[in-house]
Design a protein around this motif. Sequence first.
Motif, mmCIF file in Angstrom:
data_model
loop_
_atom_site.group_PDB
_atom_site.id
_atom_site.type_symbol
_atom_site.label_atom_id
_atom_site.label_comp_id
_atom_site.label_asym_id
_atom_site.label_seq_id
_atom_site.Cartn_x
_atom_site.Cartn_y
_atom_site.Cartn_z
ATOM 1 N N ALA A 66 0.851 -1.186 0.000
ATOM 2 C CA ALA A 66 0.000 0.000 0.000
ATOM 3 C C ALA A 66 0.885 1.234 0.000
ATOM 4 N N VAL A 67 0.332 2.350 -0.376
ATOM 5 C CA VAL A 67 1.097 3.588 -0.429
ATOM 6 C C VAL A 67 0.480 4.622 0.495
ATOM 7 N N TRP A 68 1.317 5.204 1.321
ATOM 8 C CA TRP A 68 0.885 6.299 2.201
ATOM 9 C C TRP A 68 1.990 7.359 2.192
ATOM 10 N N ARG A 69 1.589 8.601 2.033
ATOM 11 C CA ARG A 69 2.549 9.708 1.930
ATOM 12 C C ARG A 69 3.579 9.446 0.832
ATOM 13 N N GLY A 70 3.162 8.783 -0.226
ATOM 14 C CA GLY A 70 4.033 8.544 -1.360
ATOM 15 C C GLY A 70 5.051 7.438 -1.165
ATOM 16 N N LYS A 71 4.954 6.728 -0.041
ATOM 17 C CA LYS A 71 5.929 5.661 0.219
ATOM 18 C C LYS A 71 5.206 4.327 0.366
ATOM 19 N N PRO A 72 5.886 3.239 -0.042
ATOM 20 C CA PRO A 72 5.238 1.924 0.022
ATOM 21 C C PRO A 72 5.311 1.312 1.422
ATOM 22 N N TYR A 73 4.274 0.576 1.736
ATOM 23 C CA TYR A 73 4.215 -0.150 3.013
ATOM 24 C C TYR A 73 3.750 -1.572 2.749
ATOM 25 N N PHE A 74 4.420 -2.539 3.405
ATOM 26 C CA PHE A 74 3.980 -3.929 3.330
ATOM 27 C C PHE A 74 2.854 -4.161 4.329
ATOM 28 N N ILE A 75 1.873 -4.912 3.892
ATOM 29 C CA ILE A 75 0.823 -5.403 4.795
ATOM 30 C C ILE A 75 0.829 -6.912 4.634
ATOM 31 N N THR A 116 1.549 -7.858 9.977
ATOM 32 C CA THR A 116 2.738 -7.013 9.985
ATOM 33 C C THR A 116 2.488 -5.857 9.027
ATOM 34 N N ILE A 117 2.572 -4.647 9.543
ATOM 35 C CA ILE A 117 2.421 -3.441 8.720
ATOM 36 C C ILE A 117 3.711 -2.639 8.901
ATOM 37 N N VAL A 118 4.531 -2.594 7.868
ATOM 38 C CA VAL A 118 5.851 -1.968 7.973
ATOM 39 C C VAL A 118 6.201 -1.217 6.696
ATOM 40 N N ALA A 119 7.099 -0.251 6.844
ATOM 41 C CA ALA A 119 7.636 0.435 5.674
ATOM 42 C C ALA A 119 8.325 -0.580 4.767
ATOM 43 N N THR A 123 16.117 -0.347 5.504
ATOM 44 C CA THR A 123 16.699 0.717 6.321
ATOM 45 C C THR A 123 18.190 0.917 6.061
ATOM 46 N N HIS A 124 18.742 0.182 5.105
ATOM 47 C CA HIS A 124 20.119 0.452 4.692
ATOM 48 C C HIS A 124 20.117 1.609 3.693
ATOM 49 N N LEU A 125 19.756 1.334 2.454
ATOM 50 C CA LEU A 125 19.769 2.389 1.439
ATOM 51 C C LEU A 125 18.458 2.500 0.694
ATOM 52 N N GLY A 126 17.427 1.878 1.226
ATOM 53 C CA GLY A 126 16.098 2.154 0.700
ATOM 54 C C GLY A 126 15.544 1.220 -0.351
ATOM 55 N N CYS A 127 16.251 0.162 -0.705
ATOM 56 C CA CYS A 127 15.690 -0.793 -1.674
ATOM 57 C C CYS A 127 14.436 -1.455 -1.102
ATOM 58 N N ILE A 128 13.647 -2.027 -1.987
ATOM 59 C CA ILE A 128 12.446 -2.732 -1.544
ATOM 60 C C ILE A 128 12.765 -4.216 -1.420
ATOM 61 N N PRO A 129 12.727 -4.754 -0.213
ATOM 62 C CA PRO A 129 13.020 -6.183 -0.023
ATOM 63 C C PRO A 129 11.963 -7.060 -0.685
ATOM 64 N N PRO A 164 10.497 0.185 9.681
ATOM 65 C CA PRO A 164 9.702 1.012 10.611
ATOM 66 C C PRO A 164 8.206 0.698 10.559
ATOM 67 N N LEU A 165 7.581 0.844 11.705
ATOM 68 C CA LEU A 165 6.133 0.697 11.814
ATOM 69 C C LEU A 165 5.483 2.059 11.584
ATOM 70 N N PRO A 166 4.531 2.156 10.680
ATOM 71 C CA PRO A 166 3.798 3.424 10.540
ATOM 72 C C PRO A 166 2.711 3.496 11.601
ATOM 73 N N PRO A 167 2.141 4.657 11.836
ATOM 74 C CA PRO A 167 0.929 4.696 12.659
ATOM 75 C C PRO A 167 -0.195 3.994 11.910
ATOM 76 N N TYR A 168 -0.924 3.126 12.588
ATOM 77 C CA TYR A 168 -2.034 2.447 11.925
ATOM 78 C C TYR A 168 -3.048 1.984 12.956
ATOM 79 N N ASN A 169 -4.221 1.660 12.486
ATOM 80 C CA ASN A 169 -5.228 1.017 13.334
ATOM 81 C C ASN A 169 -6.159 0.224 12.433
ATOM 82 N N PHE A 170 -6.918 -0.645 13.048
ATOM 83 C CA PHE A 170 -7.914 -1.423 12.311
ATOM 84 C C PHE A 170 -9.286 -0.799 12.583
ATOM 85 N N ALA A 171 -9.908 -0.278 11.541
ATOM 86 C CA ALA A 171 -11.241 0.294 11.694
ATOM 87 C C ALA A 171 -12.288 -0.801 11.861
#
Length: 185
Positions: A66-75, A116-119, A123-129, A164-171
């Motif tokens: 998913a994308v938030w603030r222009g950055k990808p996040y794994f769910i 797991t919801i993470v950036a 955290t080394h140089l920004g590649c997408i694992p 990193p963990l973003p702020p999140y919640n389950f609605a």
Amino acid sequence: MSAPHAEDATRRDFLYIATGAAGAVAAVGVGTVLVSQMGPNAAERAAGAPVEIDISAIEEGQVIVAVWRGKPYFIRHLTDEEVAAAQSAEESGFSDFEAADVRLGAPADGKEGKWTIVAANCTHLGCIPTKVDTGFEGWFCPCHGSKFDVTGRVIKGPAPTNLPLPPYNFASDTTLVIGADKAGA
Ligand code: FES
């Protein structure tokens, strides 16, 4: 435990969701599943407004981006095996240890954390694992070889810290909100 390889990543397990207009859907790659990303319009997203993601179609063992603030996040929806492996892992195996409970989310109090919801940037140089499926090891960074467990904790550098963990919640049981914690912050 077998060593993971980049080839272990199963692209079919990644679901790509829309980053465009609210309610839009999109997908790339073969075998992806269409899911919706609901929420604010483009201007609001650029300002960092929370985004709602329908997680009802994400089966155990699957990951979406998913994308938030222009950055990808794994769910990632963990299997029971993955949760057990993360919970029983020794602190000494991590360079930036955090308890699994801190790293895992659940749709409601009293439910087992299986998300797991993470950036999605290393955290080394920004590649997408890339996703790996060994039960415990969850991601491999193809750029310089960092490894992360299924909760995003770094288990092999050069990545210095956990994903990193973003702020999140389950609605609800089926709706995840990235960009706001339980207090709505
Ligand atoms: S960017 Fe991931 S290991 Fe270097």
